[in-house]
Design an enzyme around this catalytic site. Structure first.
Site, PDB file in Angstrom:
ATOM      1  N   SER A 145       0.854  -1.183   0.000  1.00  0.00           N
ATOM      2  CA  SER A 145       0.000   0.000   0.000  1.00  0.00           C
ATOM      3  C   SER A 145       0.894   1.240   0.000  1.00  0.00           C
ATOM      4  O   SER A 145       1.758   1.378   0.860  1.00  0.00           O
ATOM      5  CB  SER A 145      -0.878  -0.038   1.254  1.00  0.00           C
ATOM      6  OG  SER A 145      -1.638   1.136   1.359  1.00  0.00           O
ATOM      7  N   LYS A 171      -1.067  -0.917  -4.436  1.00  0.00           N
ATOM      8  CA  LYS A 171      -2.288  -0.171  -4.091  1.00  0.00           C
ATOM      9  C   LYS A 171      -1.897   1.281  -3.845  1.00  0.00           C
ATOM     10  O   LYS A 171      -1.011   1.552  -3.028  1.00  0.00           O
ATOM     11  CB  LYS A 171      -2.926  -0.790  -2.845  1.00  0.00           C
ATOM     12  CG  LYS A 171      -3.916   0.099  -2.099  1.00  0.00           C
ATOM     13  CD  LYS A 171      -4.682  -0.691  -1.049  1.00  0.00           C
ATOM     14  CE  LYS A 171      -4.866   0.103   0.237  1.00  0.00           C
ATOM     15  NZ  LYS A 171      -5.657  -0.625   1.235  1.00  0.00           N
ATOM     16  N   LYS A 173      -3.012   4.955  -2.495  1.00  0.00           N
ATOM     17  CA  LYS A 173      -3.967   5.772  -1.761  1.00  0.00           C
ATOM     18  C   LYS A 173      -4.322   6.961  -2.649  1.00  0.00           C
ATOM     19  O   LYS A 173      -3.420   7.539  -3.276  1.00  0.00           O
ATOM     20  CB  LYS A 173      -3.334   6.266  -0.461  1.00  0.00           C
ATOM     21  CG  LYS A 173      -3.032   5.155   0.521  1.00  0.00           C
ATOM     22  CD  LYS A 173      -4.328   4.661   1.117  1.00  0.00           C
ATOM     23  CE  LYS A 173      -4.083   3.685   2.236  1.00  0.00           C
ATOM     24  NZ  LYS A 173      -5.355   3.219   2.815  1.00  0.00           N
ATOM     25  N   ASP A 199      -7.255   3.102  -3.232  1.00  0.00           N
ATOM     26  CA  ASP A 199      -7.993   3.151  -1.962  1.00  0.00           C
ATOM     27  C   ASP A 199      -8.253   4.606  -1.597  1.00  0.00           C
ATOM     28  O   ASP A 199      -7.317   5.383  -1.404  1.00  0.00           O
ATOM     29  CB  ASP A 199      -7.155   2.477  -0.859  1.00  0.00           C
ATOM     30  CG  ASP A 199      -7.867   2.462   0.488  1.00  0.00           C
ATOM     31  OD1 ASP A 199      -9.046   2.864   0.552  1.00  0.00           O
ATOM     32  OD2 ASP A 199      -7.230   2.030   1.477  1.00  0.00           O
ATOM     33  N   GLU A 224     -11.329   1.016  -3.862  1.00  0.00           N
ATOM     34  CA  GLU A 224     -11.683   0.674  -2.481  1.00  0.00           C
ATOM     35  C   GLU A 224     -12.303   1.877  -1.764  1.00  0.00           C
ATOM     36  O   GLU A 224     -11.730   2.974  -1.766  1.00  0.00           O
ATOM     37  CB  GLU A 224     -10.399   0.225  -1.757  1.00  0.00           C
ATOM     38  CG  GLU A 224     -10.637  -0.291  -0.367  1.00  0.00           C
ATOM     39  CD  GLU A 224      -9.322  -0.722   0.311  1.00  0.00           C
ATOM     40  OE1 GLU A 224      -8.267  -0.725  -0.353  1.00  0.00           O
ATOM     41  OE2 GLU A 224      -9.368  -1.033   1.507  1.00  0.00           O
ATOM     42  N   ASP A 249     -14.294  -1.470   2.420  1.00  0.00           N
ATOM     43  CA  ASP A 249     -13.418  -1.686   3.573  1.00  0.00           C
ATOM     44  C   ASP A 249     -14.159  -1.169   4.803  1.00  0.00           C
ATOM     45  O   ASP A 249     -14.880  -1.930   5.479  1.00  0.00           O
ATOM     46  CB  ASP A 249     -12.078  -0.944   3.345  1.00  0.00           C
ATOM     47  CG  ASP A 249     -11.165  -0.916   4.559  1.00  0.00           C
ATOM     48  OD1 ASP A 249     -11.450  -1.610   5.549  1.00  0.00           O
ATOM     49  OD2 ASP A 249     -10.145  -0.192   4.539  1.00  0.00           O
ATOM     50  N   LYS A 273     -10.585  -7.037   7.214  1.00  0.00           N
ATOM     51  CA  LYS A 273      -9.616  -6.673   8.264  1.00  0.00           C
ATOM     52  C   LYS A 273     -10.180  -7.179   9.577  1.00  0.00           C
ATOM     53  O   LYS A 273     -11.234  -6.699  10.018  1.00  0.00           O
ATOM     54  CB  LYS A 273      -9.473  -5.156   8.356  1.00  0.00           C
ATOM     55  CG  LYS A 273      -8.642  -4.500   7.290  1.00  0.00           C
ATOM     56  CD  LYS A 273      -8.583  -3.003   7.535  1.00  0.00           C
ATOM     57  CE  LYS A 273      -7.864  -2.299   6.401  1.00  0.00           C
ATOM     58  NZ  LYS A 273      -8.136  -0.846   6.425  1.00  0.00           N
ATOM     59  N   GLY A 301      -4.728  -4.392   5.763  1.00  0.00           N
ATOM     60  CA  GLY A 301      -3.725  -4.233   6.815  1.00  0.00           C
ATOM     61  C   GLY A 301      -3.978  -2.959   7.583  1.00  0.00           C
ATOM     62  O   GLY A 301      -4.593  -2.023   7.057  1.00  0.00           O
TER      63      GLY A 301
END
Ligand code: NPG
Length: 379
Positions: A145, A171, A173, A199, A224, A249, A273, A301
């Site tokens: 990430s 991934k 952000k 995400d 996400e 998420d 998660k 995570g």
């Protein structure tokens, strides 16, 4: 297999300070170090044997990812959760959810307590969590990430470093102002074959559909959590507006809520998660409901230490985890970990731990070095 019940002889809450190797920026803030709450239990089985168990609470220092935060988690454990567990003469990890149900919310605090008890019970039985839940994969693919960067050049340099490290999925952000341009540049650099996803951590609104649809040009695995956690209908509408699958998420906090989100068309892929959903046992139930509905899942995570990451690796060895998780090497976040056997990446994969419990061993001297406080709550 049913684990032997027992009781809590001693419970300690330990707070540790671990600096991150570099600041991690998301749409809700910047993490530069982690203030982590660990739970240590001494567990006495009905047959008399005493074992140790550890749980990691994934609550952040501030209530920015969700309503929980680490001081609040320690308070609710001490004042409301642990008294309901320490008074039980005969207890099992599978009872924890029911015993704590009268207390609303606080899934991360509840999950950490359940984890510590489960770890102790599994160690007493001499089996790993993976074996206990029937998770059979021996290695799992590792994704990384990548935090939001101020400029595209520095983002590309960071991503290239992770590609060189061997990660098999990136991934990014994203947030408004740091999205399409960043994704386009990264896709251009890594080429068409490298799995890529984004995400948003709830940073967009219902009116952003046309903008987010521009991401369809970059062959992403998923988008996400673009919208606020309570906006299930908004995610369903967005899923009809964009081609890229919508993954939830923050919105997914239980197996039953996950089924509802799937049935409403809001959840085409699920990020699981354990902390967010109240523990590893509920995480397995979410895996099961998704698998039976052909919804792909992957393991998220929360910048865990080697304690939580070993546990996540065991969970992600279940067959429904068909996408790479955020289970990166310990060195992605920490120069040194609190376990003697930190997660490492070999050829883009993590070897699933197999030793009893959640499969880690505490590095006691380093743990002591980074411990800010230890509070004896019971025993
Ligand atoms: O690899 O543990 C990890 C981090 C994965 O991006 C990650 N977590 O919202 O999913 C998230 C995010 C996050 C969690 C960011 C906690 C900041 C704190």
């Amino acid at each position: 297999m049913t684990l032997e019940p027992g009781s809590l002889r001693r419970v300690e809450l330990r707070r540790i300070d671990l600096p991150l190797v570099s600041p991690f920026r998301t749409s809700f803030g910047v993490e530069a170090d982690r203030d982590i709450l660990l739970v240590r239990v001494e567990w006495q089985s009905a047959s008399g044997a005493v074992t140790e168990g550890w749980g990691e609470c994934v609550a952040l220092a501030e209530p920015t990812y969700s309503a929980e935060y680490v001081d609040g988690a320690q308070h609710v454990m001490t004042s409301h959760l642990l008294p309901r567990l320490t008074s039980a003469a005969s207890l099992s990890a599978t009872d924890v959810g029911t015993l704590l149900a009268p207390i609303h919310g606080h899934p991360m605090a509840k999950g950490a307590l359940e984890m510590a008890i489960l770890d102790a019970q599994l160690r007493a039985a001499g089996i790993s969590f993976g074996e206990h839940i029937g998770a059979s994969a021996t290695t799992i693919p590792s994704g990384v990430s990548v935090g939001i960067h101020d400029d595209v050049d520095s983002l590309l340099a960071t991503v290239q470093g992770y590609v060189d490290d061997g990660y098999v999925r990136i991934k990014l952000k994203i947030e408004p102002g740091a999205d399409v341009e960043h994704v386009a540049a990264v896709r251009d650099m890594i080429g068409p074959d490298m799995p890529l996803q984004v995400d948003a951590n709830t940073a967009y609104t219902r009116t952003d559909g046309a903008h987010l649809a521009r991401l369809d040009d970059y062959d992403l695995l998923l988008i996400e959590q673009p919208l606020p956690e309570d906006d299930i209908i908004g995610h369903a509408r967005l899923a009809a507006e964009v081609v890229t699958p919508i993954c939830l998420d923050e919105s997914l906090v239980s197996a039953s809520g996950t089924v509802d989100a799937i049935e409403l068309g809001a959840c085409e892929i699920a990020n699981i998660k354990p902390g967010r959903v109240g523990g590893y046992l509920e995480a397995v139930r979410i895996h099961d409901v998704c698998r039976s509905r052909d919804i792909p899942v992957w393991c998220g995570g929360m910048v865990e230490t080697g304690i939580g990451r070993a546990a996540n690796a065991m969970l992600a060895a279940l067959p429904g985890f068909v996408l790479p998780g955020d289970i990166s090497a310990s060195t992605r976040f920490y120069a040194r970990d609190v376990v003697t056997d930190p997660i490492v990446i070999v050829d883009g994969h993590v070897t699933v731990p197999t030793s009893p419990g959640f499969g880690f061993e505490i590095d006691q001297s380093f743990l002591d070095e980074v411990t800010a406080s230890t509070t004896l709550v019971h025993g």
